[in-house]
Design a protein around this motif. Structure first.
Motif, PDB file in Angstrom:
ATOM      1  N   SER A  95      -7.590  -2.334   3.733  1.00 43.92           N
ATOM      2  CA  SER A  95      -6.199  -1.871   3.798  1.00 43.92           C
ATOM      3  C   SER A  95      -5.282  -2.794   3.004  1.00 43.92           C
ATOM      4  O   SER A  95      -4.318  -2.330   2.379  1.00 43.92           O
ATOM      5  CB  SER A  95      -5.734  -1.764   5.246  1.00 43.92           C
ATOM      6  OG  SER A  95      -5.610  -3.036   5.833  1.00 43.92           O
ATOM      7  N   MET A 122      -0.671   1.040  12.815  1.00 41.96           N
ATOM      8  CA  MET A 122      -0.501   1.041  11.354  1.00 41.96           C
ATOM      9  C   MET A 122      -0.488   2.468  10.813  1.00 41.96           C
ATOM     10  O   MET A 122       0.217   2.768   9.850  1.00 41.96           O
ATOM     11  CB  MET A 122      -1.598   0.216  10.689  1.00 41.96           C
ATOM     12  CG  MET A 122      -1.502  -1.262  10.980  1.00 41.96           C
ATOM     13  SD  MET A 122       0.053  -2.013  10.494  1.00 41.96           S
ATOM     14  CE  MET A 122      -0.124  -2.009   8.736  1.00 41.96           C
ATOM     15  N   TYR A 168       9.395  -0.937   2.092  1.00 44.22           N
ATOM     16  CA  TYR A 168       8.545  -0.392   3.148  1.00 44.22           C
ATOM     17  C   TYR A 168       7.100  -0.872   2.975  1.00 44.22           C
ATOM     18  O   TYR A 168       6.451  -1.276   3.943  1.00 44.22           O
ATOM     19  CB  TYR A 168       8.631   1.131   3.111  1.00 44.22           C
ATOM     20  CG  TYR A 168       7.631   1.840   3.962  1.00 44.22           C
ATOM     21  CD1 TYR A 168       7.812   1.949   5.332  1.00 44.22           C
ATOM     22  CD2 TYR A 168       6.499   2.410   3.399  1.00 44.22           C
ATOM     23  CE1 TYR A 168       6.887   2.602   6.115  1.00 44.22           C
ATOM     24  CE2 TYR A 168       5.574   3.059   4.173  1.00 44.22           C
ATOM     25  CZ  TYR A 168       5.769   3.157   5.524  1.00 44.22           C
ATOM     26  OH  TYR A 168       4.849   3.795   6.292  1.00 44.22           O
ATOM     27  N   LEU A 169       6.597  -0.861   1.756  1.00 42.00           N
ATOM     28  CA  LEU A 169       5.230  -1.300   1.497  1.00 42.00           C
ATOM     29  C   LEU A 169       5.072  -2.802   1.706  1.00 42.00           C
ATOM     30  O   LEU A 169       4.032  -3.264   2.176  1.00 42.00           O
ATOM     31  CB  LEU A 169       4.800  -0.910   0.088  1.00 42.00           C
ATOM     32  CG  LEU A 169       4.551   0.584  -0.125  1.00 42.00           C
ATOM     33  CD1 LEU A 169       4.327   0.875  -1.600  1.00 42.00           C
ATOM     34  CD2 LEU A 169       3.384   1.056   0.707  1.00 42.00           C
ATOM     35  N   SER A 182      -0.074  -5.932   7.830  1.00 43.94           N
ATOM     36  CA  SER A 182      -1.514  -5.906   7.588  1.00 43.94           C
ATOM     37  C   SER A 182      -2.080  -7.325   7.487  1.00 43.94           C
ATOM     38  O   SER A 182      -3.137  -7.615   8.050  1.00 43.94           O
ATOM     39  CB  SER A 182      -1.813  -5.119   6.315  1.00 43.94           C
ATOM     40  OG  SER A 182      -3.180  -5.124   6.041  1.00 43.94           O
ATOM     41  N   GLN A 227      -1.733   6.586  -0.834  1.00 48.41           N
ATOM     42  CA  GLN A 227      -1.018   6.553   0.442  1.00 48.41           C
ATOM     43  C   GLN A 227      -1.734   7.416   1.480  1.00 48.41           C
ATOM     44  O   GLN A 227      -1.880   7.008   2.640  1.00 48.41           O
ATOM     45  CB  GLN A 227       0.422   7.045   0.259  1.00 48.41           C
ATOM     46  CG  GLN A 227       1.258   7.011   1.509  1.00 48.41           C
ATOM     47  CD  GLN A 227       1.597   5.621   1.961  1.00 48.41           C
ATOM     48  OE1 GLN A 227       1.809   4.739   1.146  1.00 48.41           O
ATOM     49  NE2 GLN A 227       1.632   5.407   3.259  1.00 48.41           N
ATOM     50  N   TYR A 268      -6.621   4.194   8.134  1.00 45.39           N
ATOM     51  CA  TYR A 268      -6.126   3.639   9.395  1.00 45.39           C
ATOM     52  C   TYR A 268      -6.548   4.503  10.583  1.00 45.39           C
ATOM     53  O   TYR A 268      -6.880   3.984  11.650  1.00 45.39           O
ATOM     54  CB  TYR A 268      -4.606   3.494   9.374  1.00 45.39           C
ATOM     55  CG  TYR A 268      -4.110   2.301   8.610  1.00 45.39           C
ATOM     56  CD1 TYR A 268      -4.764   1.078   8.655  1.00 45.39           C
ATOM     57  CD2 TYR A 268      -2.954   2.374   7.842  1.00 45.39           C
ATOM     58  CE1 TYR A 268      -4.299  -0.027   7.955  1.00 45.39           C
ATOM     59  CE2 TYR A 268      -2.482   1.278   7.140  1.00 45.39           C
ATOM     60  CZ  TYR A 268      -3.159   0.091   7.207  1.00 45.39           C
ATOM     61  OH  TYR A 268      -2.693  -0.994   6.521  1.00 45.39           O
ATOM     62  N   CYS A 291       6.283   7.570   5.248  1.00 46.24           N
ATOM     63  CA  CYS A 291       6.104   7.593   3.794  1.00 46.24           C
ATOM     64  C   CYS A 291       5.215   8.758   3.376  1.00 46.24           C
ATOM     65  O   CYS A 291       5.472   9.424   2.370  1.00 46.24           O
ATOM     66  CB  CYS A 291       5.519   6.275   3.309  1.00 46.24           C
ATOM     67  SG  CYS A 291       5.542   6.079   1.530  1.00 46.24           S
ATOM     68  N   LEU A 308      -2.955  -1.509  -0.066  1.00 43.52           N
ATOM     69  CA  LEU A 308      -1.513  -1.778  -0.100  1.00 43.52           C
ATOM     70  C   LEU A 308      -1.104  -2.500  -1.379  1.00 43.52           C
ATOM     71  O   LEU A 308      -0.035  -2.242  -1.938  1.00 43.52           O
ATOM     72  CB  LEU A 308      -1.095  -2.588   1.127  1.00 43.52           C
ATOM     73  CG  LEU A 308      -0.988  -1.786   2.411  1.00 43.52           C
ATOM     74  CD1 LEU A 308      -0.900  -2.713   3.611  1.00 43.52           C
ATOM     75  CD2 LEU A 308       0.205  -0.858   2.358  1.00 43.52           C
ATOM     76  N   PHE A 318       2.920   3.688  11.252  1.00 39.23           N
ATOM     77  CA  PHE A 318       3.822   3.154  10.238  1.00 39.23           C
ATOM     78  C   PHE A 318       3.676   3.875   8.901  1.00 39.23           C
ATOM     79  O   PHE A 318       4.605   3.899   8.103  1.00 39.23           O
ATOM     80  CB  PHE A 318       3.597   1.657  10.030  1.00 39.23           C
ATOM     81  CG  PHE A 318       4.272   0.794  11.042  1.00 39.23           C
ATOM     82  CD1 PHE A 318       5.626   0.894  11.282  1.00 39.23           C
ATOM     83  CD2 PHE A 318       3.545  -0.128  11.772  1.00 39.23           C
ATOM     84  CE1 PHE A 318       6.249   0.101  12.223  1.00 39.23           C
ATOM     85  CE2 PHE A 318       4.144  -0.928  12.713  1.00 39.23           C
ATOM     86  CZ  PHE A 318       5.509  -0.810  12.946  1.00 39.23           C
ATOM     87  N   CYS A 319       2.515   4.455   8.640  1.00 37.62           N
ATOM     88  CA  CYS A 319       2.288   5.165   7.376  1.00 37.62           C
ATOM     89  C   CYS A 319       2.819   6.591   7.382  1.00 37.62           C
ATOM     90  O   CYS A 319       2.992   7.190   6.315  1.00 37.62           O
ATOM     91  CB  CYS A 319       0.794   5.201   7.052  1.00 37.62           C
ATOM     92  SG  CYS A 319       0.153   3.636   6.471  1.00 37.62           S
ATOM     93  N   THR A 370       4.797  -3.240   5.394  1.00 39.96           N
ATOM     94  CA  THR A 370       3.463  -2.817   5.836  1.00 39.96           C
ATOM     95  C   THR A 370       2.410  -3.840   5.424  1.00 39.96           C
ATOM     96  O   THR A 370       1.478  -4.115   6.187  1.00 39.96           O
ATOM     97  CB  THR A 370       3.125  -1.430   5.260  1.00 39.96           C
ATOM     98  OG1 THR A 370       4.201  -0.531   5.533  1.00 39.96           O
ATOM     99  CG2 THR A 370       1.859  -0.880   5.859  1.00 39.96           C
TER     100      THR A 370
END
Length: 134
Positions: free
Chosen positions: A10, A71, A115-116, A123, A56, A63, A78, A14, A74-75, A119
């Motif tokens: 992950s 997580m 945002y990334l 992670s 994405q 996840y 987006c 990312l 959280f994705c 994240t």
């Protein structure tokens, strides 16, 4: 040990997303400062939009498959935003409208970049926590 490998995968996904969004922002900045023409800029950005969307989606599915539910949650924003852009056919940049949409495109990609980064921070935190726990 498998959980640590999941966090590493992950992490690399990312990083790929961050590189793609940063590349798009650099192309928009080059266009804004008149270093590149609108056709080349839109071609370069449009070439990496679908790989970004696919990466994405793969990250979200990864996840879910690795049972990292927080997580995955959280994705979702987006991912839903990308799906909405794709369904409305607004995911590609139009050469003729690129200067009119420049500020919106930059804001949209900056928000996605922050945002990334958030994240990615989460992670890395969970990866370190998992490695210390074992």
């Amino acid at each position: 040990m498998a959980d640590l490998f999941a966090w590493l995968i992950s992490f690399f996904l990312l990083i790929v997303l961050l590189v793609l969004v940063t590349f798009q922002l650099m192309c928009l900045a080059d266009l804004e400062f008149d270093y590149i023409n609108p056709y080349d800029s839109s071609t370069r950005i449009n070439r990496v939009v679908m790989p970004e969307f696919i990466t994405q989606a793969v990250l979200f599915c990864f996840y879910l498959a690795s049972r990292h539910w927080i997580m995955a949650l959280f994705c979702i924003p987006c991912l839903l935003f990308n799906i909405r852009l794709y369904r409305r056919r607004m995911h590609l940049i139009d050469v003729t409208e690129i200067f009119n949409m420049l500020s919106w495109e930059k804001k949209h990609r900056l928000i996605k970049l922050f945002y990334l980064v958030f994240t990615l921070f989460l992670s890395v935190f969970w990866m370190i926590y998992t490695s210390l726990d074992q």
